[in-house]
Write an enzyme that holds these catalytic residues in place. Structure first.
Site, PDB file in Angstrom:
ATOM      1  N   ASP A 107      -5.649  57.907  59.420  1.00  0.00           N
ATOM      2  CA  ASP A 107      -4.653  57.246  59.127  1.00  0.00           C
ATOM      3  C   ASP A 107      -3.768  57.383  60.780  1.00  0.00           C
ATOM      4  O   ASP A 107      -3.070  58.155  60.858  1.00  0.00           O
ATOM      5  CB  ASP A 107      -3.728  57.990  58.166  1.00  0.00           C
ATOM      6  CG  ASP A 107      -2.467  57.252  58.053  1.00  0.00           C
ATOM      7  OD1 ASP A 107      -2.240  56.290  58.492  1.00  0.00           O
ATOM      8  OD2 ASP A 107      -1.601  57.881  57.382  1.00  0.00           O
ATOM      9  N   SER A 108      -4.527  56.651  61.396  1.00  0.00           N
ATOM     10  CA  SER A 108      -4.210  56.711  62.817  1.00  0.00           C
ATOM     11  C   SER A 108      -3.194  55.530  63.502  1.00  0.00           C
ATOM     12  O   SER A 108      -3.007  54.566  62.575  1.00  0.00           O
ATOM     13  CB  SER A 108      -5.422  56.836  63.824  1.00  0.00           C
ATOM     14  OG  SER A 108      -6.014  55.562  63.798  1.00  0.00           O
ATOM     15  N   THR A 109      -2.837  55.723  64.767  1.00  0.00           N
ATOM     16  CA  THR A 109      -2.142  54.705  65.445  1.00  0.00           C
ATOM     17  C   THR A 109      -2.995  53.525  65.952  1.00  0.00           C
ATOM     18  O   THR A 109      -4.499  53.804  65.725  1.00  0.00           O
ATOM     19  CB  THR A 109      -1.325  55.032  66.435  1.00  0.00           C
ATOM     20  OG1 THR A 109      -1.946  56.521  67.139  1.00  0.00           O
ATOM     21  CG2 THR A 109       0.163  55.580  65.904  1.00  0.00           C
ATOM     22  N   GLU A 110      -2.496  52.498  66.455  1.00  0.00           N
ATOM     23  CA  GLU A 110      -3.605  51.767  67.320  1.00  0.00           C
ATOM     24  C   GLU A 110      -4.318  52.397  68.272  1.00  0.00           C
ATOM     25  O   GLU A 110      -4.022  53.328  68.987  1.00  0.00           O
ATOM     26  CB  GLU A 110      -2.714  50.580  67.777  1.00  0.00           C
ATOM     27  CG  GLU A 110      -1.806  49.686  66.743  1.00  0.00           C
ATOM     28  CD  GLU A 110      -2.437  49.718  65.703  1.00  0.00           C
ATOM     29  OE1 GLU A 110      -3.362  48.876  65.593  1.00  0.00           O
ATOM     30  OE2 GLU A 110      -2.098  50.140  64.521  1.00  0.00           O
ATOM     31  N   ASP A 121       3.440  60.949  58.906  1.00  0.00           N
ATOM     32  CA  ASP A 121       4.876  60.385  58.115  1.00  0.00           C
ATOM     33  C   ASP A 121       4.578  61.087  56.676  1.00  0.00           C
ATOM     34  O   ASP A 121       5.358  61.231  56.063  1.00  0.00           O
ATOM     35  CB  ASP A 121       4.909  59.030  57.793  1.00  0.00           C
ATOM     36  CG  ASP A 121       3.467  58.203  57.652  1.00  0.00           C
ATOM     37  OD1 ASP A 121       2.877  58.273  56.452  1.00  0.00           O
ATOM     38  OD2 ASP A 121       3.223  57.589  58.648  1.00  0.00           O
ATOM     39  N   HIS A 124      -0.383  53.505  51.729  1.00  0.00           N
ATOM     40  CA  HIS A 124      -0.784  54.837  51.552  1.00  0.00           C
ATOM     41  C   HIS A 124      -1.509  54.962  50.366  1.00  0.00           C
ATOM     42  O   HIS A 124      -2.677  55.562  50.092  1.00  0.00           O
ATOM     43  CB  HIS A 124       0.595  55.387  51.587  1.00  0.00           C
ATOM     44  CG  HIS A 124       1.154  55.981  52.729  1.00  0.00           C
ATOM     45  ND1 HIS A 124       2.215  55.691  53.009  1.00  0.00           N
ATOM     46  CD2 HIS A 124       0.508  56.085  54.019  1.00  0.00           C
ATOM     47  CE1 HIS A 124       2.711  55.790  54.452  1.00  0.00           C
ATOM     48  NE2 HIS A 124       1.744  56.065  54.996  1.00  0.00           N
TER      49      HIS A 124
HETATM   50  N1  SAM Z   1      -0.148  53.850  58.807  1.00  0.00           N
HETATM   51  C1  SAM Z   1       0.053  53.758  60.264  1.00  0.00           C
HETATM   52  C2  SAM Z   1      -0.247  52.511  60.932  1.00  0.00           C
HETATM   53  O1  SAM Z   1      -1.482  52.009  60.401  1.00  0.00           O
HETATM   54  O2  SAM Z   1       0.114  52.006  61.780  1.00  0.00           O
HETATM   55  C3  SAM Z   1      -0.263  55.043  60.764  1.00  0.00           C
HETATM   56  C4  SAM Z   1       0.853  55.962  60.761  1.00  0.00           C
HETATM   57  S1  SAM Z   1       0.755  57.465  61.257  1.00  0.00           S
HETATM   58  C5  SAM Z   1       2.404  57.785  61.547  1.00  0.00           C
HETATM   59  C6  SAM Z   1      -0.327  57.547  62.548  1.00  0.00           C
HETATM   60  C7  SAM Z   1      -0.286  58.904  63.386  1.00  0.00           C
HETATM   61  O3  SAM Z   1      -1.752  59.164  64.069  1.00  0.00           O
HETATM   62  C8  SAM Z   1       0.767  59.023  64.378  1.00  0.00           C
HETATM   63  O4  SAM Z   1       1.696  60.117  63.835  1.00  0.00           O
HETATM   64  C9  SAM Z   1       0.131  59.810  65.622  1.00  0.00           C
HETATM   65  O5  SAM Z   1       0.677  60.699  66.286  1.00  0.00           O
HETATM   66  C10 SAM Z   1      -1.253  60.252  64.957  1.00  0.00           C
HETATM   67  N2  SAM Z   1      -2.252  60.305  65.971  1.00  0.00           N
HETATM   68  C11 SAM Z   1      -2.820  59.354  66.993  1.00  0.00           C
HETATM   69  N3  SAM Z   1      -3.846  59.775  67.895  1.00  0.00           N
HETATM   70  C12 SAM Z   1      -4.073  60.921  67.160  1.00  0.00           C
HETATM   71  C13 SAM Z   1      -5.023  62.305  67.220  1.00  0.00           C
HETATM   72  N4  SAM Z   1      -6.177  61.946  68.470  1.00  0.00           N
HETATM   73  N5  SAM Z   1      -5.315  63.138  66.514  1.00  0.00           N
HETATM   74  C14 SAM Z   1      -4.311  63.280  65.438  1.00  0.00           C
HETATM   75  N6  SAM Z   1      -3.492  62.406  65.130  1.00  0.00           N
HETATM   76  C15 SAM Z   1      -3.250  61.282  65.810  1.00  0.00           C
END
Ligand code: SAM
Length: 275
Positions: free
Chosen positions: A155-158, A86, A62
């Protein structure tokens, strides 16, 4: 009975943590959400079997996703976070007094809800009057924005499920449109050991769109391989040339002005991905 959680980082390699308790588990509209308590890293958020954050090491990711671009921009006022449910990225952005407004677009309300309940030190920024949370698709939000933001943080998922679009050249082009004329963006771009192609593509696409494109790294024990990368694209400002006088004292545990510069020094095999 002893319970262990394993994230399979590849088909043949994983990391394992000893559980003290399962806190919550559900299939949301977007992903499988697990909140677990681990002996070594405290509470851990897991989405679709992948570690998102833990109480013990969250500060690394972060601080690095936020302070590198926010110190590179001389006067960041309006910031957009895509994902980041988060709340850790929001918390760090709010440490910058120049920031007047932080908008976060997170697709999954449940991630926010359970982070507030089980990760209170991470999700503590949501009630700040400068913070605004929109539950929606970050890709669509970017498509509908123009000349609006000083800094955009992805800051997204994979790149699977709802995040698949967030690693495309079209998305980076949309980000360039959504940024002001001197804007900066950063995206988390996974690790060089198992996801070399992802990094290669992200850096190449960013370079084709932004005059300044660079890669920087940090070390996160619970993320695949431990070595993590961020791709930064900037329309004007060079992240390696931030004047020392612009840094101010911040309450951090990982980021320092020296580390800001050092994080761009890449091992040769990672540098080669940026060619
Ligand atoms: N720091 C983390 C990592 O590198 O693994 C990422 C954590 S954060 C919890 C990732 C967030 O991205 C998730 O809560 C997910 O729901 C969100 N997310 C995924 N696709 C998205 C989209 N198209 N728009 C907005 N949020 C999205």
């Amino acid at each position: 009975m002893t319970l262990w959680f394993t994230e399979k980082q590849t088909k043949s390699f994983g990391i394992t943590a000893k559980l003290t308790k399962g806190l919550h588990s559900e299939q949301t509209d977007f992903q499988k959400l697990d909140m677990i308590q681990t002996e070594e890293f405290g509470n851990m958020l897991v989405l679709d079997g992948m570690v998102m954050t833990t109480e013990k090491d969250e500060f690394v990711y972060h601080e690095m996703v936020v302070h590198v671009p926010l110190f590179t921009h001389p006067n960041p006022k309006k910031v957009l976070i895509v994902g980041g449910g988060d709340g850790g990225t929001m918390r760090e952005v709010l440490k910058h007094p120049s920031v007047e407004k932080v908008i976060q677009v997170e697709i999954d309300q449940k991630v926010v809800e359970y982070s507030k309940q089980y990760l209170p030190q991470i999700s503590c920024g949501y009630d700040n009057p400068r913070a605004e949370l929109i539950i929606g698709d970050g890709f669509m939000h970017i498509l509908n924005s123009e000349n609006e933001y000083d800094v955009i943080l992805v800051d997204s998922t994979e790149p699977v499920g709802p995040a698949a679009n967030l690693f495309t050249k079209g998305f980076y082009a949309g980000i360039a449109k959504a940024l002001k004329e001197d804007g900066i963006f950063v995206a988390q771009t996974d690790n060089p050991w198992f996801k070399a192609d992802l990094i290669r593509n992200a850096v190449r696409d960013t370079r084709e769109i932004f005059p300044v494109a660079r890669l920087y790294t940090c070390n996160i024990p619970t993320y695949p391989s431990g070595m993590w990368t961020f791709t930064i694209g900037s329309k004007k400002y060079e992240p390696l040339q931030v004047e020392t006088s612009r840094f101010f004292e911040l309450d951090t545990k990982y980021y320092t002005p020296e580390l800001h510069k050092a994080s761009f020094c890449l091992p040769k095999f990672v540098e080669d991905l940026c060619k």
